[in-house]
Design an enzyme around this catalytic site. Structure first.
Site, short mmCIF file in Angstrom:
data_model
loop_
_atom_site.label_atom_id
_atom_site.label_comp_id
_atom_site.label_asym_id
_atom_site.label_seq_id
_atom_site.Cartn_x
_atom_site.Cartn_y
_atom_site.Cartn_z
N GLY A 14 0.79 -1.23 0.00
CA GLY A 14 0.00 0.00 0.00
C GLY A 14 0.81 1.27 0.00
O GLY A 14 0.33 2.34 0.39
N LYS A 15 2.05 1.17 -0.48
CA LYS A 15 2.96 2.33 -0.44
C LYS A 15 2.47 3.49 -1.31
O LYS A 15 2.50 4.64 -0.87
CB LYS A 15 4.36 1.87 -0.88
CG LYS A 15 5.45 2.90 -0.72
CD LYS A 15 6.81 2.27 -0.90
CE LYS A 15 7.07 1.75 -2.31
NZ LYS A 15 6.65 0.36 -2.55
N LYS A 37 9.38 9.76 -7.98
CA LYS A 37 9.50 8.31 -8.13
C LYS A 37 10.83 8.04 -8.82
O LYS A 37 10.95 8.21 -10.03
CB LYS A 37 8.34 7.76 -8.96
CG LYS A 37 8.34 6.24 -9.09
CD LYS A 37 7.93 5.55 -7.80
CE LYS A 37 7.83 4.05 -7.99
NZ LYS A 37 7.42 3.34 -6.76
N GLU A 109 9.01 8.34 -3.20
CA GLU A 109 8.45 6.99 -3.06
C GLU A 109 9.40 5.96 -3.65
O GLU A 109 9.72 5.99 -4.84
CB GLU A 109 7.09 6.88 -3.74
CG GLU A 109 6.46 5.51 -3.51
CD GLU A 109 5.28 5.22 -4.41
OE1 GLU A 109 4.93 4.03 -4.54
OE2 GLU A 109 4.73 6.16 -5.01
N GLY A 110 9.83 5.03 -2.82
CA GLY A 110 10.76 4.00 -3.26
C GLY A 110 10.09 2.92 -4.08
O GLY A 110 8.92 3.00 -4.44
N ALA A 111 10.88 1.88 -4.37
CA ALA A 111 10.39 0.72 -5.11
C ALA A 111 10.54 -0.50 -4.20
O ALA A 111 11.65 -0.87 -3.84
CB ALA A 111 11.21 0.53 -6.39
N ALA A 201 -8.66 -0.95 3.52
CA ALA A 201 -8.41 -1.69 2.28
C ALA A 201 -9.31 -1.16 1.17
O ALA A 201 -10.50 -0.88 1.38
CB ALA A 201 -8.67 -3.17 2.50
#
Length: 239
Positions: A14-15, A37, A109-111, A201
């Site tokens: 859920g990042k 990103k 935001e990372g991967a 969710a």
């Protein structure tokens, strides 16, 4: 907090939706927001990437990708398979620092997880956070297995003297099982940092207007929201 690095304890936690919620609350608070990103993988050149999804849900955030690779793999592997240059931590740090001169808040935001490799030298998002001296927000899953993954991630941040802002549960189920309910109490203990939110969710499927209106109720005041960890835990995991 002009730059906030957002990582996950793994993939599919859920990042991206959490990043969108953080962006939405910051925009609602009147701040300008940029979303960086560093490496988008598994997406064709004509498809929307994670940064685009953040802007779709959150509102008028500036977005920037440093690289895009077609295979759904770790950035270093995807770059090698595509015969394209990798993205290195110094490039991530330089891009984020430049954006921070133009925007009130920069979300990086990372991967996947914190130590996913971006280049052949083993450069990671943790290295970029160190170069930036930026705090990190960790997005974790709710259920069984999250305690180990979260503690490994947060121990690595501590080892590197990188500030951990807190933990957000990226997808809280409608009917949480015993493990998820117990994890509400255990996650801040193993992380050594507070719970700063829990996203229900499926909220990524909400119409953007509804997402923006509701985002504050999913995040704590540290992230410009109204969510209260004690109230949430008492409601979702009563003794």
């Amino acid at each position: 907090m002009p730059i906030l690095v957002i990582t996950g304890t793994g993939t599919e936690v859920g990042k991206t939706i959490t990043t969108a919620a953080v962006a939405a609350t910051a925009l609602a608070a009147g701040r300008t927001v940029a979303v960086l990103k560093p490496a988008q993988t598994g997406v064709r050149s004509d498809e929307r990437g994670d940064a685009d999804e953040v802007a779709r849900l959150a509102g008028p955030a500036h977005t920037l990708e440093l690289a895009r690779y077609p295979d759904p793999l770790a950035p270093a592997t995807a770059a090698r398979r595509a015969s394209l240059p990798p993205v290195r931590p110094a490039e991530i740090a330089e891009a984020a620092a430049k954006l921070a001169t133009e925007y009130d808040l920069v979300l990086v935001e990372g991967a996947g997880g914190l130590l996913v490799r971006f280049d052949e030298q083993g450069g990671t998002l943790a290295d970029a956070a160190q170069l930036l001296d930026a705090p990190v927000l960790v997005v974790a899953s709710a259920g069984l297995g999250t305690l180990n993954a979260t503690e490994l991630t947060t121990r690595e941040l501590s080892r590197r003297n990188v500030h951990l802002t807190g933990i957000v549960i990226g997808s809280w189920p409608d009917s949480p099982d015993l493990a998820a309910r117990c994890n509400l109490a255990d996650l801040p203990v193993v992380a050594g940092a507070p719970l700063l939110g829990a996203l229900p969710a499926g909220v990524g499927t909400l119409p953007p207007a509804n997402f923006r209106t509701m985002a504050r109720s999913w995040l704590a005041p540290t992230l410009d929201g109204t969510w209260d960890a004690s109230e949430f835990t008492a409601r979702e995991a009563p003794l």
